[in-house]
Design an enzyme around this catalytic site. Structure first.
Site: not given
Length: 506
Positions: A58, A61, A118
């Site tokens: 993640s 992101k 997230s």
């Protein structure tokens, strides 16, 4: 019989142990990498396996959010744009916000969910809203990574779920964290929020334990998949020093946090107490991109224009401007439209003075936005008969050069000739910052917005310069020639009135 029973029991235990190891070992076996930099200068203070291509999880992101902030700055989308959720986004596995296919939600809530929770479904929805599909968004992610110098990163999706070829490095993700902080500081506070309203739910920060445990910590992003292990890009500030550290391949969130705190301590110990901040420039894209980083210069009949040096204006007390009536505003708009109209080619050629006929430098003065607005107001008030004010000489020439746009007003009095120049796109000294009000379909619309804003915020933009930059798909309205703090305060004032704006600088 007993032996057979014991053997069967032992076999069952071995199978169970093998299953447990199969579940745990991928995270434990994920390769370790680390990077520590002084965020002020970009100097590397520590690295280990920093250029090894690994699964970012993640941490991806961060790029998704960077492009979202960029798209807002360029006027492609706004924080209040209603995003329709596709089946593809709604079907993403946890972590999720819980979006339903066919529903709509404002972009600001998707950004909060992706940054703080997230949420994979929110990240995918952001990518689809900006580029139309996740595949197209991934291509934009890779173009942006290349422009930022992230040379060993390849993105395949917007959320970081494990996919073949979706790889990055500790060095590249450290770079990504630094660019988020310096390129879009107005949004950086998102990463230190413990909770936030995401429209359909209140989300909690996946990084809150680290934020609470380490003094000076204010972000940035966690990441975990079995293939990646426990990843984290973290930033902390103490005094004048800001350190950014990255860990790939942690064995657990607790051990990852412990290691990142050790790396940050190392960074604070090695970094000098004072250093000159080297802010990175906004990315410059290839000419085939067309979304960011390109400045399209206007073409005009004049290719160059010598400009005398300005003399300082005498100090004067600010004048109180009465509230504009609807008739006055309409007259201002008409005056702007007339001022922006292209002059006949014959008039333009006749109005250009010969170099030897230019006035002396001592006879030239530079007008600020406050004076331009005041001039237009005087013309408008005369048209609507609000006051008996002598009309101001209209600009007779619009002269373009390769870098700037100038409006020259020639005084008809032959003795001595006076030339006043309004420069819209230049700034000097430390006044290299400005405020962007977004992109609009025509130059007139952008100029009109700048005048309306100047009318409402004379105390904020009275020293700023109007600037309209033509970009693919529209004209960006800017107030230029401001200091950094002045630009940030001005944008904050506009946002408090629900006017979308972003700051920019060198």
């Amino acid at each position: 019989m007993i032996r057979r029973t014991l053997l069967s029991t032992l076999t069952g235990l071995l199978v169970l142990l093998g299953t447990i190891l199969a579940v745990v070992s991928p995270a434990q076996a994920a390769p370790y990498a680390a990077m520590v930099i002084d965020a002020r200068t970009g100097e590397v203070l520590h690295s280990r396996n920093a250029d090894t291509r690994l699964h970012p999880a993640s941490l991806t992101k961060m790029m998704t959010l960077y492009i979202a902030f960029e798209a807002i700055r360029l006027g492609e989308i706004t924080l209040d744009t209603q995003v329709r959720i596709s089946r593809n986004a709604a079907a993403e596995p946890p972590s999720r916000l819980g979006l339903q296919a066919g529903s709509t939600i404002r972009l600001r809530y998707l950004i909060r969910a992706a940054a703080i929770r997230s949420a994979n479904d929110a990240a995918t929805a952001i990518g689809e809203a900006i580029s139309g599909s996740e595949a197209a968004f991934a291509r934009r992610m890779n173009r942006t990574a290349e422009a930022l110098g992230m040379t060993r990163t390849t993105f395949r999706n917007a959320n970081g779920l494990t996919e073949e070829g979706h790889l990055s490095t500790a060095r590249d993700m450290t770079t990504m964290g630094r660019r988020l902080f310096y390129d879009y500081p107005q949004y950086y506070n998102l990463f230190s929020r413990r909770t936030a309203d995401a429209g359909i739910a209140t989300v909690r920060n996946t990084n809150r334990r680290f934020l609470d445990a380490y003094r000076g910590a204010d972000g940035i992003k966690t990441g975990y998949t079995r293939a990646a292990g426990y990843n984290l890009v973290a930033s902390a500030e103490r005094g004048n020093v800001r350190i950014i550290a990255t860990v790939f391949g942690g064995r657990s969130s607790a051990s990852r946090n412990e290691r990142i705190m050790e790396l940050l301590d190392m960074g604070f110990a090695r970094a000098p107490a004072n250093a000159t901040v080297r802010r990175p420039d906004l990315p410059v894209y290839g000419q085939d991109d067309g979304r960011a980083g390109r400045t399209i210069r206007p073409n005009g009949l004049v290719t160059s224009s010598l400009r005398p040096l300005p003399r300082p204006l005498p100090a004067r007390e600010p004048e109180e401007i009465p509230e504009a009536s609807p008739d006055l505003i309409a007259a201002v708009e008409d005056a702007v439209e007339d001022a922006l109209a292209d002059p006949p080619e014959q008039e333009l050629s006749e109005a250009i003075p010969e170099p030897e006929a230019r006035p002396d430098e001592s006879e030239t003065e530079v007008l600020t936005i406050a004076e331009v607005v005041e001039t237009v107001l005087e013309e408008a008030e005369d048209e609507v008969e609000l006051a008996s004010i002598a009309p101001v000489q209209r600009p007779e020439i619009v002269a373009y050069d390769s870098t700037e746009i100038e409006l020259a007003v020639i005084d008809p009095d032959p003795e001595p000739p006076v030339q006043e120049i309004v420069t819209r796109a230049s700034s000097t000294g430390s006044r290299l910052y400005g405020v962007s009000l977004g992109r609009y379909p025509s130059r007139f619309a952008a100029e009109q917005l700048l005048l309306r804003t100047a009318l409402a915020e004379l105390g904020t933009f009275d020293e700023a310069l109007r600037n309209v930059v033509q970009r693919t798909g529209g004209f960006e309205a800017q107030f230029a020639g401001m200091g950094q703090e002045q630009a940030e305060r001005a944008c904050a004032r506009l946002m408090s009135r629900n006017i979308t704006c972003t700051t920019y600088g060198p």
